[in-house]
Design a protein around this motif. Structure first.
Motif, PDB file in Angstrom:
ATOM      1  N   ALA A 105     -27.276 -10.945  20.557  1.00  0.00           N
ATOM      2  CA  ALA A 105     -26.383 -10.915  21.714  1.00  0.00           C
ATOM      3  C   ALA A 105     -26.729 -11.995  22.733  1.00  0.00           C
ATOM      4  CB  ALA A 105     -26.439  -9.540  22.381  1.00  0.00           C
ATOM      5  N   ALA A 106     -27.899 -12.594  22.601  1.00  0.00           N
ATOM      6  CA  ALA A 106     -28.327 -13.666  23.507  1.00  0.00           C
ATOM      7  C   ALA A 106     -29.269 -14.595  22.758  1.00  0.00           C
ATOM      8  CB  ALA A 106     -29.022 -13.099  24.742  1.00  0.00           C
ATOM      9  N   LYS A 107     -29.286 -15.862  23.181  1.00  0.00           N
ATOM     10  CA  LYS A 107     -30.239 -16.824  22.649  1.00  0.00           C
ATOM     11  C   LYS A 107     -31.577 -16.633  23.363  1.00  0.00           C
ATOM     12  CE  LYS A 107     -27.222 -19.078  20.067  1.00  0.00           C
ATOM     13  NZ  LYS A 107     -27.299 -19.098  18.579  1.00  0.00           N
ATOM     14  N   TRP A 132     -44.139 -17.813  31.333  1.00  0.00           N
ATOM     15  CA  TRP A 132     -42.807 -17.263  31.087  1.00  0.00           C
ATOM     16  C   TRP A 132     -42.920 -15.796  30.688  1.00  0.00           C
ATOM     17  CZ3 TRP A 132     -38.341 -20.617  30.961  1.00  0.00           C
ATOM     18  CH2 TRP A 132     -38.644 -21.965  31.138  1.00  0.00           C
ATOM     19  N   LEU A 133     -41.794 -15.089  30.858  1.00  0.00           N
ATOM     20  CA  LEU A 133     -41.710 -13.668  30.500  1.00  0.00           C
ATOM     21  C   LEU A 133     -40.506 -13.441  29.594  1.00  0.00           C
ATOM     22  CD1 LEU A 133     -42.109 -10.514  30.915  1.00  0.00           C
ATOM     23  CD2 LEU A 133     -40.646 -10.783  32.940  1.00  0.00           C
ATOM     24  N   LEU A 134     -40.714 -12.661  28.537  1.00  0.00           N
ATOM     25  CA  LEU A 134     -39.612 -12.151  27.730  1.00  0.00           C
ATOM     26  C   LEU A 134     -39.623 -10.635  27.913  1.00  0.00           C
ATOM     27  CD1 LEU A 134     -37.308 -12.458  25.730  1.00  0.00           C
ATOM     28  CD2 LEU A 134     -38.974 -12.464  23.864  1.00  0.00           C
ATOM     29  N   PRO A 135     -38.688 -10.090  28.715  1.00  0.00           N
ATOM     30  CA  PRO A 135     -38.734  -8.669  29.058  1.00  0.00           C
ATOM     31  C   PRO A 135     -38.244  -7.765  27.936  1.00  0.00           C
ATOM     32  CG  PRO A 135     -36.815  -9.688  30.061  1.00  0.00           C
ATOM     33  CD  PRO A 135     -37.589 -10.800  29.391  1.00  0.00           C
ATOM     34  N   VAL A 144     -31.752 -10.568  32.947  1.00  0.00           N
ATOM     35  CA  VAL A 144     -30.350 -10.542  32.520  1.00  0.00           C
ATOM     36  C   VAL A 144     -30.265 -10.139  31.056  1.00  0.00           C
ATOM     37  CG1 VAL A 144     -28.227 -11.868  32.253  1.00  0.00           C
ATOM     38  CG2 VAL A 144     -29.738 -12.309  34.222  1.00  0.00           C
ATOM     39  N   PHE A 145     -30.993 -10.859  30.202  1.00  0.00           N
ATOM     40  CA  PHE A 145     -31.086 -10.529  28.783  1.00  0.00           C
ATOM     41  C   PHE A 145     -32.531 -10.166  28.453  1.00  0.00           C
ATOM     42  CE2 PHE A 145     -27.506 -13.573  29.024  1.00  0.00           C
ATOM     43  CZ  PHE A 145     -26.500 -12.738  28.541  1.00  0.00           C
ATOM     44  N   ASP A 146     -32.725  -9.496  27.326  1.00  0.00           N
ATOM     45  CA  ASP A 146     -34.054  -9.006  26.984  1.00  0.00           C
ATOM     46  C   ASP A 146     -34.355  -9.211  25.501  1.00  0.00           C
ATOM     47  OD1 ASP A 146     -32.951  -6.720  25.519  1.00  0.00           O
ATOM     48  OD2 ASP A 146     -32.471  -5.892  27.479  1.00  0.00           O
ATOM     49  N   LEU A 147     -35.517  -8.732  25.090  1.00  0.00           N
ATOM     50  CA  LEU A 147     -35.983  -8.888  23.717  1.00  0.00           C
ATOM     51  C   LEU A 147     -34.990  -8.320  22.702  1.00  0.00           C
ATOM     52  CD1 LEU A 147     -38.187  -9.501  21.571  1.00  0.00           C
ATOM     53  CD2 LEU A 147     -39.251  -7.306  22.197  1.00  0.00           C
TER      54      LEU A 147
END
Length: 271
Positions: free
Chosen positions: A67-69, A84-87, A57-60
Motif C-alpha cells: 500500500a506504500a513504498k 530514520w524510523l520505520l513505524p 503516515v504509512f507504516d511497516l
C-alpha cells in the motif's frame, strides 16, 4: 556491509524500545546511517520514544502489503540526519506480518543503511520470531530479576533455532544488556547481581544501564536518552554499548556519579 540487529527479550517492560532508540541514536551520532524498525504491531511505541508519533503516515504493514513504498513510510529524525524510523501499525495485529514481506523490507533497508535495528515485541510469538528472523546479531535486554532472566534464556534458544543463520548452521552473535541495574540494591540482595545474570545466561555482556530517571524523562519528551541528555549515566552506558557493538574494546563500567569499575567482568565471554 549493513548489519541487522534485533533488540529482544521475552519479557515486556524491560527496556527494549528504550534501548533500540538509544543505541540507534548513539550509532547515528557516530556517523553511521541507522534505521530503527518497530515490529510491535498493534501497540507501536517506538515512534513515541523517537518523538515522531505525529509524523506517521504509512507504516511497516503498509509497505509489506504494497500500500506504500518504503521511502514513503520512512521518517527521518529532525535532530540527526543519519537516523530514520520505520513505524509499526497501530490498527493491525501481528498476523499482518508475512515472512516474505518482512524479508523483502529488510533486504531493501540493508541497501540503504549501515544499521537496521529491529525493535522486537515481547513474547515468543510471530512478531518476535519475524523481528529476529534476518538478524546478524542480537542484543538481549534483561532486568536483574529472575523472571526477566528466565525469559531471556528462552529467547537465546530461539535465536539459535529460528533465525536464518541458525538454519544455515551458523551462530548468531549475541550480546547481553542489563537494564535498570542498581548496585546498592544488588548488594542488599534485592535484585540479582551482574555475576548472577552472567552465570545463568552465559553470553557476552555489552553494557549495564543503571536505574535512571533520565530514561523516563527522555521517553516522556520523545527523545532517545542519548540525544536528550547525553551526559547522563544511562546515556554514557548506551554510548559505550554502541561502541562495543562496532567492535571496540572498552572496560566494563556502570556510569554513575561515582563510577565503579567491574574490571573482572571485562572481556568475559560465554564458555
Amino acid at each position: 556491509m549493513a548489519q541487522v540487529l534485533v533488540v529482544t527479550s521475552g519479557k515486556g517492560g524491560v527496556g527494549k524500545t528504550t534501548t533500540t532508540a538509544a543505541l540507534g541514536a548513539a550509532l547515528a551520532q557516530n556517523g553511521q546511517t541507522v534505521v530503527v524498525v518497530d515490529f510491535d504491531v498493534g501497540l507501536r511505541n517506538l515512534d513515541l520514544v523517537m518523538g515522531a508519533e505525529r509524523r506517521v503516515v504509512f507504516d511497516l504493514i503498509n509497505v509489506i502489503q504494497g500500500a506504500a513504498k518504503l521511502p514513503q513510510a520512512l521518517i527521518r529524525d529532525r535532530r540527526l540526519d543519519t537516523l530514520w524510523l520505520l513505524p509499526a501499525s497501530q490498527t493491525r495485529d501481528k498476523d499482518a506480518l508475512t515472512t516474505n514481506g518482512v524479508a523483502r523490507v529488510i533486504a531493501e533497508l540493508k541497501q540503504k543503511f549501515d544499521w537496521v535495528i529491529c525493535d522486537s515485541p515481547a513474547g515468543i510469538e510471530r512478531g518476535a520470531t519475524l523481528a529476529m528472523r534476518h538478524a546478524d546479531a542480537a542484543v538481549i535486554v534483561t532486568n536483574p530479576e529472575v523472571s526477566s532472566v528466565r525469559d531471556s534464556d528462552r529467547i537465546i534458544g530461539l535465536l539459535d533455532s529460528k533465525t536464518e543463520k541458525a538454519e544455515k548452521g551458523e551462530r548468531i552473535e549475541k550480546h547481553l544488556l542489563i537494564a535498570r541495574y542498581d548496585a546498592a540494591r544488588a548488594a542488599r540482595g534485592e535484585m540479582l547481581t551482574i555475576d548472577d545474570v552472567l552465570e545463568i545466561l552465559s553470553i557476552p555482556l555489552i553494557g549495564v544501564i543503571p536505574e535512571s530517571e533520565e530514561v523516563l524523562r527522555a521517553s516522556n519528551v520523545g527523545a532517545p536518552v542519548t540525544l536528550c541528555n547525553p551526559a547522563s549515566a544511562a546515556a554514557r552506558a548506551y554510548f559505550d554499548a554502541a561502541r562495543r557493538l562496532k567492535g571496540e574494546t572498552l572496560p566494563m563500567t556502570i556510569p554513575a556519579d561515582k563510577k565503579r569499575l567491574f574490571g573482572r567482568l571485562f572481556g568475559r565471554r560465554a564458555a
